[in-house]
Design an enzyme around this catalytic site. Structure first.
Site, PDB file in Angstrom:
ATOM      1  N   HIS A   6       8.951  -1.773   1.396  1.00 26.27           N
ATOM      2  CA  HIS A   6       6.859  -0.800   1.211  1.00 26.27           C
ATOM      3  C   HIS A   6       6.967  -1.464  -0.543  1.00 26.27           C
ATOM      4  CE1 HIS A   6       6.091   1.174   4.628  1.00 26.27           C
ATOM      5  NE2 HIS A   6       6.488   1.742   4.618  1.00 26.27           N
ATOM      6  N   HIS A  64      14.007  -1.318   4.992  1.00 27.08           N
ATOM      7  CA  HIS A  64      12.314  -0.905   5.337  1.00 27.08           C
ATOM      8  C   HIS A  64      11.779  -0.340   3.693  1.00 27.08           C
ATOM      9  CE1 HIS A  64       9.018   1.146   7.490  1.00 27.08           C
ATOM     10  NE2 HIS A  64       8.849   2.304   7.178  1.00 27.08           N
ATOM     11  N   GLU A  65      12.466   0.360   3.513  1.00 29.02           N
ATOM     12  CA  GLU A  65      12.055   1.223   2.596  1.00 29.02           C
ATOM     13  C   GLU A  65      11.816   0.700   1.650  1.00 29.02           C
ATOM     14  OE1 GLU A  65      10.844   4.036   2.975  1.00 29.02           O
ATOM     15  OE2 GLU A  65      11.554   4.521   4.878  1.00 29.02           O
TER      16      GLU A  65
END
Length: 446
Positions: free
Chosen positions: A275, A271-272
């Site tokens: 980004h 998820h990170e």
């Protein structure tokens, strides 16, 4: 000593000779070590990329943007992140310094106009209105020229997001934002310099293994190139992890104590990293620039046309809350949801158990409920834990299909989502929530 060892079939530019073990500095950076038979991690099947390309031709959700990119094998990822020395003040810093001045000027100008208007005799007010009517075409033309200029600027800065192909506004060049990221990195390392975990701590091995697995599995994505992927573990209770645009990974021990296995860590880091590859940081700052520009105009109008300072102050506060709740927070939640979806794809290609994504957020929701915390999504920059769990649960069948096309090992028959459901049912029937043992994460002692 901490080293990052590479897979046998990883791009050759990662394996430039000579590489040897080096002492890891306090910033906890990855040090690449030359591949040797004893150090190789388990690799994926050799036909993995070919099979994955076949999957992309049959899958319409993300098109061909994830297809194998030969340029990766010609260029590879850079092992260091460097920026040229800045000779002038950065445009972003100029804007950040100018925003408070612009808002103050808008307030004072609007207030001065109100005071001036209130002091005018009725005859002079009529003359002023007639003057405006007489020059209305000039005013319209001037407004049209300004609006056209703003429109051209906006359209010239539109670009498409990688993978999802969503059109968005970006105000900065990659070079400018790299400089911003470098400054941000310095600030974070200075802030957490007393909380950095020593690089020889065993937890680094786990985080490095998961990070390496994600990056190797997604090496066909160009946006992951040219980053100095580095690990920083912070001994703080915050349940947080983030990755700066230049690849600096910050993981807090608080979230490691919540994560119960490497699959969940793969979901969080996926998820990170999403980004970063989607460029969400630059997008958020660019969106804030638009909102602030409109806010300054509205601020001047509030102080110019409302009858007194007290009402203007209340209206200004109300305006700020409305913009925050109706514009900024929903936009943040949209980007978080997009990163959840793309991160799930990264984790699937990395052969992690994608079912753990829904289970992780279900556990987070249970923990919040057990602590008496109210998760109000409307007043948050992130979707609620339960919303994230439900959204990811709908995407898991597709992620499992992608995982199969990547020739990943077969998953255990026991579904972690079912275990969480049973735990939730047990909580409902339990007399006291304090008697219910919630899943505990990795044991961290520093």
């Amino acid at each position: 000593m901490f080293t990052l060892r590479l897979c046998r079939n990883f791009p050759r530019r990662f394996l430039k000779q000579p590489y040897s073990k080096q002492t890891v500095e306090s910033e906890s950076r990855f040090i690449l070590e030359r591949n040797s038979p004893s150090n190789r991690i388990s690799c994926y099947h050799s036909n993995r990329n070919n099979v994955y390309n076949q999957y992309l031709h049959n899958n319409t959700r993300y098109g061909n943007s994830l297809a194998q990119n030969p340029a990766f094998y010609n260029h590879g990822m850079k092992r260091s992140f460097q920026t040229s020395s800045r000779r002038n003040l950065h445009p972003f810093l100029v804007w950040m310094l100018a925003k408070p001045l612009a808002k103050g000027t808008a307030m004072l100008s609007g207030r001065a106009f109100r005071k001036w208007w209130q002091s005018l005799p009725s005859e002079k007010r009529k003359v002023f209105v007639l003057l405006l009517q007489k020059n209305k075409y000039k005013i319209v033309i001037a407004g049209g020229v300004i609006g056209t200029g703003v429109g051209v600027y906006y359209l010239s800065h539109l670009e498409s997001t990688p993978i999802t192909h969503r059109t968005r506004f970006i105000a900065f060049t990659k070079k400018q934002f790299s400089e911003i990221a470098a400054e941000e990195y310095k600030q974070f390392t200075e802030r957490y310099k007393d909380s950095l975990v020593n690089p020889d701590h065993p937890v680094y091995d786990m985080v490095a293994k998961v990070t390496r697995q994600l990056l190797e599995a997604n090496s066909d994505i160009p946006e992951l190139h040219g980053k100095n992927w580095s690990i920083h573990i912070i001994n703080e209770p915050d349940k947080n992890a983030f990755v700066l645009p230049n690849g600096e990974i910050f993981v807090f021990t608080g979230i490691l104590k919540t994560i119960i296995n490497e699959d969940q860590l793969g979901i969080v880091l996926g998820h990170e990293i999403s980004h970063v590859l989607l460029g969400h940081a630059a997008e958020l700052i660019s969106f804030a620039e638009i909102v602030d520009g409109l806010s300054i105009i509205l601020l001047a109008a509030i102080w110019a046309f409302l009858p007194n300072d007290g009402i203007a102050l209340v209206a200004q506060w109300f305006k700020n809350r409305v913009i925050e709740i109706l514009l900024q927070m929903p936009y943040n939640r949209t980007l978080e949801t997009e990163a959840d979806e793309v991160g799930l794809q990264l984790a699937a290609k990395g052969c992690f158990d994608v079912r753990e994504s829904s289970a992780f957020w279900e556990c987070m929701a249970l923990e919040s409920e057990a602590g008496g915390q109210t998760d109000i999504e409307l007043l948050s920059t992130h979707p609620s834990h339960q919303t994230r769990a439900e959204n990811l649960d709908q995407l898991i069948p597709e992620a499992l299909q992608l995982r199969d096309f990547c020739n990943c090992p077969t998953l255990p028959s026991k579904d972690p989502r079912e275990m969480v459901k049973k735990l939730r049912e047990h909580i409902k029937t339990s007399k006291s929530k304090d008697d219910v043992p919630l899943p505990s994460g990795v044991a961290i002692k520093v």
